[in-house]
Structures are given as C-alpha cells and as structure tokens.
Design a protein around this motif. Structure first.
Motif, PDB file in Angstrom:
ATOM      1  N   GLU A   1      59.104  16.589  13.311  1.00  0.00           N
ATOM      2  CA  GLU A   1      58.155  17.584  13.808  1.00  0.00           C
ATOM      3  C   GLU A   1      57.993  17.528  15.329  1.00  0.00           C
ATOM      4  O   GLU A   1      57.710  18.545  15.964  1.00  0.00           O
ATOM      5  CB  GLU A   1      56.793  17.459  13.111  1.00  0.00           C
TER       6      GLU A   1
ATOM      7  N   VAL B   1      51.899  15.910  18.158  1.00  0.00           N
ATOM      8  CA  VAL B   1      52.262  17.074  17.348  1.00  0.00           C
ATOM      9  C   VAL B   1      51.018  17.689  16.712  1.00  0.00           C
ATOM     10  O   VAL B   1      50.858  18.913  16.673  1.00  0.00           O
ATOM     11  CB  VAL B   1      53.280  16.672  16.260  1.00  0.00           C
ATOM     12  N   ARG B   2      50.113  16.844  16.250  1.00  0.00           N
ATOM     13  CA  ARG B   2      48.907  17.353  15.587  1.00  0.00           C
ATOM     14  C   ARG B   2      47.937  17.979  16.582  1.00  0.00           C
ATOM     15  O   ARG B   2      47.178  18.884  16.219  1.00  0.00           O
ATOM     16  CB  ARG B   2      48.250  16.220  14.802  1.00  0.00           C
ATOM     17  N   LEU B   3      47.965  17.517  17.824  1.00  0.00           N
ATOM     18  CA  LEU B   3      47.116  18.130  18.853  1.00  0.00           C
ATOM     19  C   LEU B   3      47.736  19.413  19.401  1.00  0.00           C
ATOM     20  O   LEU B   3      47.069  20.448  19.486  1.00  0.00           O
ATOM     21  CB  LEU B   3      46.877  17.147  19.999  1.00  0.00           C
TER      22      LEU B   3
ATOM     23  N   LYS C   1      50.584  21.200  18.372  1.00  0.00           N
ATOM     24  CA  LYS C   1      50.938  22.119  17.281  1.00  0.00           C
ATOM     25  C   LYS C   1      52.140  23.012  17.563  1.00  0.00           C
ATOM     26  O   LYS C   1      53.164  22.935  16.910  1.00  0.00           O
ATOM     27  CB  LYS C   1      49.734  22.977  16.883  1.00  0.00           C
TER      28      LYS C   1
ATOM     29  N   ALA D   1      43.279  12.595  16.489  1.00  0.00           N
ATOM     30  CA  ALA D   1      44.349  13.444  15.966  1.00  0.00           C
ATOM     31  C   ALA D   1      45.251  12.728  14.977  1.00  0.00           C
ATOM     32  O   ALA D   1      46.335  13.203  14.669  1.00  0.00           O
ATOM     33  CB  ALA D   1      45.194  13.985  17.122  1.00  0.00           C
ATOM     34  N   LEU D   2      44.824  11.587  14.446  1.00  0.00           N
ATOM     35  CA  LEU D   2      45.694  10.805  13.589  1.00  0.00           C
ATOM     36  C   LEU D   2      44.983  10.391  12.299  1.00  0.00           C
ATOM     37  O   LEU D   2      44.700   9.220  12.078  1.00  0.00           O
ATOM     38  CB  LEU D   2      46.186   9.569  14.343  1.00  0.00           C
TER      39      LEU D   2
ATOM     40  N   LEU E   1      53.261  11.525  16.668  1.00  0.00           N
ATOM     41  CA  LEU E   1      52.550  12.182  15.567  1.00  0.00           C
ATOM     42  C   LEU E   1      51.230  12.780  16.028  1.00  0.00           C
ATOM     43  O   LEU E   1      50.889  13.927  15.704  1.00  0.00           O
ATOM     44  CB  LEU E   1      52.323  11.173  14.450  1.00  0.00           C
ATOM     45  N   ARG E   2      50.479  12.026  16.822  1.00  0.00           N
ATOM     46  CA  ARG E   2      49.185  12.565  17.257  1.00  0.00           C
ATOM     47  C   ARG E   2      49.368  13.715  18.249  1.00  0.00           C
ATOM     48  O   ARG E   2      48.555  14.635  18.290  1.00  0.00           O
ATOM     49  CB  ARG E   2      48.301  11.460  17.824  1.00  0.00           C
TER      50      ARG E   2
ATOM     51  N   ALA F   1      56.140  14.366   8.520  1.00  0.00           N
ATOM     52  CA  ALA F   1      56.405  15.440   7.566  1.00  0.00           C
ATOM     53  C   ALA F   1      57.485  15.080   6.566  1.00  0.00           C
ATOM     54  O   ALA F   1      57.463  15.543   5.423  1.00  0.00           O
ATOM     55  CB  ALA F   1      56.792  16.712   8.320  1.00  0.00           C
TER      56      ALA F   1
END
Length: 384
Positions: free
Chosen positions: A43, A262-264, A266, A20-21, A259-260, A27
């Motif tokens: 984020e 947030v990307r997972l 969402k 996920a990174l 960060l990872r 952002a």
C-alpha cells in the motif's frame, strides 16, 4: 533561517500520525513489526505510485529521507556499476553536472565520494540545455546530473516540457549516464496555481532511454520532516538493480512508519488537501520577505530576488562580491543564514552573489524582522 525546516505549526498538521496505527497488519497480511519487505509495503508503494504517476511495481519505499536513497544510488553505482556496466569507480575520473544555484547536500554527496562537479547555469526554463547537451555528448566521464525539476532549491524554477524532453533524449558519450531526479517539492505550492512538470520517466521511455532517470521523493515536508517516508521510482531494470543491492544493506525498512503514513495520507486528494493547509501557513511568510525586499531593495541597482510559485526558498541575488559580507553582517544582527556559496559545488559561488533565504521555520513576526535585517545588511555591505 539556515535550512528549509517546517515550522512547528506545520508539523502539528500531521499529529494524527500518533493515532494512525490501530493495527500492525498490512493489506497483504504482512506483520509490519517484523523483518522483510525490502521494497516497501504494497500500500505504501501504491500510494507513492499514485503520487508520482508511475506503476506501483516501479516504486520502492525505503528509509525516512530521500537523501539517503540518493546517496545509496551513488555508492552502488560507484562500487558495482549500473545495470550492464562497469563500476564507476573503475572508470575514473567521474563527473556530475550540477545546475546552479542548487542544493548543497547534492553537492556534498559528490564531494564526499570524489566525484568532480561542473556548474550548469539555470535559466527560467531549467538548466542551460545547450551547454548540457554539448558537455554530455563530448565527455564520457560525465556519468550523471542532479535535477530538482519543480520549484528548484533555491531558485524555484520549474523545468519546462522542452527541457524534460531534451534531458531524456540527449545523446551521451557515457552509456551509463543517469539523471538523479529529486522531486522534493512536487506538492509544495505557494500560489493558487499548481505548476506541473512533465514525467521524466515517461519522457525517457519515449526517447528509448528507459533506464536513464531515477526519481526520488519523500513525505518529509508533507508529514514530519524527521520521521517521514522516502521513495524511489525508476524503470523495472533499475528497480531490480536497486533491490539487489539494498537487500544486502538491510533486512527491511521501517514498515510501521510506512503503515501509519499510508493511513494518514491515504491518496493524492488527501495529500493535496494537507498541502493546501501547509500553503496557507507558508505563503504569508514568503509574502513578508518579498514585501521587505521590495520596500528596502526594490530600487537598488544589481539586486534581485526570486518570487517562487512553490518550494521552500527565495534566492536573493546581490551585486557581485557582496553575498558573504551580507551574510556576515546579518549574523552580527542575530540572523542565521545558509553560508554564502552553499548553493554552488565546493561552496564556491564564482560571483559571490547568491544568498538562499529559508522563510519557513521562524514565526511571521520573526521572519518579517529578519527580512528587514537581511535587506539592511545588504545595503550596509553596498555602502561599505
């Protein structure tokens, strides 16, 4: 079965964290590999703000476990006081109210830091509010109260709207009283109905006590239990107070992990979908325990257990004086349980009658056999 640990199959649901990174820029352009960002990535704050229903500006994302944040709030309050008030340590003795049965690690923090604890019985609606209101109005040494407001550990209780309102509005002898609101199981449903709990921050603001509550949450039982992300939500004054102290403790949290996540994760819809997959893995295990208890203990006088709509635990209630012996007999049979009494301050259950059952980690076959073994251990204790 001694802790509410996710099973390997649950952890596998978030293995995408490993991929996920694709980049390390947040952002706002922050390089997540470097120092800084003591309040968390924008984020990450926005994500937890959405999940908790509060503005992102009132959220701090820090640490990998909410228990660490709770401990720090206690320590900061003891050493420096909450905004506008003297350090708690200068106001000895310090007392906390503890709904029981409750979370042993909350109690361990208080015991380790010399904070006296008072048991507050739980009802089906939440803590006994008549007792809570009477105590906090009369005793200025009572500086706080632990709360697990949704699918409480271990009873599975969801605080009613009336309980939330009364907690927010009650008169306290201590002007620096705090509610430590551990929202650990907000998305951890077992049934198809998703139970709701009123916002304590909104209730406190409406009652004229905006600084009373501090809310804690994490991804620990959403993604990876040992590598999650924790958050704290509170009034602007409490956020400023927190950051003033945490900026001394740390130069910044693990922003790569934020960060990872947030990307997972969402957004709330993605989290809800992931938690539905958790539910499908967990519910058969809870059902297996309940079925064994009903089969073997359903007609035994003085024995009862909770049937939670969410969370990670079942509270098995034995006849008085039987919990420790049941746990000991279960251990002889190869079943490891939380020590009897752990759900009470100082590890002392006055009736020796509560056993916390944690069905999540073993396989379905193992949990079925273990539930049978626990029931037989209790029957043996009664027969003795």
């Amino acid at each position: 079965m001694s802790r509410g640990k996710p099973a390997p199959e649950q952890l596998d649901l978030s293995n995408a964290l490993m991929e996920a990174l694709p980049g390390y820029k947040a952002a706002d352009g922050t390089d997540a590999r470097n120092y800084g960002g003591t309040v968390g990535l924008p984020e990450a704050r926005a994500l937890f703000g959405e999940l908790l229903g509060v503005p992102a500006a009132q959220v701090v994302v820090d640490s990998s476990a909410s228990l660490s944040l709770m401990h720090d709030v206690i320590v900061y309050s003891l050493l420096s006081g909450v905004p506008g008030h003297a350090p708690w340590i200068a106001q000895q003795p310090i007392t906390f109210l503890c709904p029981v049965p409750g979370y042993d690690r909350h109690f361990a923090i208080c015991e380790a830091r010399g904070i006296k604890m008072i048991n507050i019985p739980m009802t089906e609606q939440g803590p006994d509010m008549d007792l809570v209101e009477r105590l906090v109005a009369a005793d200025a040494s009572i500086k706080g109260m632990w709360c697990v407001p949704k699918y409480s550990n271990p009873g599975g209780v969801v605080f009613s709207d009336e309980v939330v309102r009364r907690l927010a509005a009650m008169r306290t002898a201590a002007p620096d009283f705090r509610l430590l609101w551990d929202d650990a199981y907000r998305f951890h449903h077992l049934g198809e109905e998703k139970r709701a709990c009123a916002s304590i921050l909104d209730a406190c603001a409406a009652a004229g006590n905006p600084d009373r509550a501090i809310v804690f949450a994490s991804s620990s039982k959403i993604s990876w239990a040992g590598s999650g992300v924790a958050a704290l939500a509170a009034s602007p004054a409490n956020i400023a107070w927190w950051t003033g102290h945490s900026g001394i403790r740390s130069i910044g949290p693990d922003k790569i992990n934020q960060l990872r996540h947030v990307r997972l994760l969402k957004d709330s819809a993605t989290v809800e979908a992931l938690m539905e997959r958790h539910r499908l893995l967990l519910k058969p295990k809870f059902d297996a325990v309940l079925a064994q208890f009903e089969r073997l203990l359903g007609k035994v006088d003085g024995v009862s257990w909770t049937r939670p709509d969410g969370g990670y635990f079942i509270d098995l209630v034995t006849p008085n004086g039987m919990a420790k012996r049941t746990v000991a007999l279960a251990k002889e049979a190869g079943i490891t349980l939380t020590p009897a009494g752990a759900a009470y301050p100082y590890g002392r259950d006055p009736d020796d009658s509560h056993i916390r059952i944690a069905p999540s980690f073993p396989s379905l076959d193992e949990i079925t056999k273990a539930a049978e073994g626990i029931a037989l251990a209790l029957l043996t204790a009664i027969a003795e």
